[in-house]
Motif scaffolding. Sequence first.
Motif: not given
Length: 231
Positions: A199-225
């Motif tokens: 599922v692809y979705r959009s969300t309006l943040l009510e508070k700050d979001l922090s994405l912390v990668a502590n040495g390792i991040a898991y990253v993917l791409q969609d078909n549009l890169a």
Amino acid sequence: MTKLYKLIPSLLILIAELANSQPIFEKSVSNLRDQRYCEILYGKRHWLNLEVKVFNTQGLNLCPEDQWKTITKEEVAKKYDASFVDLNGPRYWMMDEIQAAGATANNVKESFGGIEMNLRATVDIGLLKQILGSKSYSPNQINRTTNFIYKAGSPIYELVAPDGQVYVMQSYSQIVNPNLTMKDLPNLAKELKLPTGWVYRSTLLEKDLSLVANGIAYVLQDNLANSYQRR
């Protein structure tokens, strides 16, 4: 000896707490949303593994188009004796701020076609991935220590996998669709070839979001890169 045995549980708890502790971020750059950048990835195979270095233009320049389009994979491969090269751009950040720590906050720089770039991460690619090649909607393990901050009141765009894992868009790309812009993202699902259950979705943040990668991040791409990091 009895006292030593009593200490072991406490030591194990301390080790676990240290392993899960938040990194101390040394560098920070803000006002990034919709800022253009480019990346060059190159690496050389060592036995069954391929270690790829990721350089990008963040904080140095906005990847001038006239210089970017003159760079070739062949030129980079020859210069660095690389068995793998990827020209990854142009891209546009979707977070508002990036904080970096550890090896990610370094001053290792290279010049590609006159465009200066900084080493930002490394990727270890196993033999199976090398044989199968890059796949959309399949996460890669990226070695970096970062905090991606998305500000309250801003929209974020996410992919939700069938197992419930959520991936937040970190950058959109003009590699596949040169005309893609930020205003197209709310309705991007129409252009995506989502695998069954995604599922692809959009969300309006009510508070700050922090994405912390502590040495390792898991990253993917969609078909549009477009790239997404796991929450």
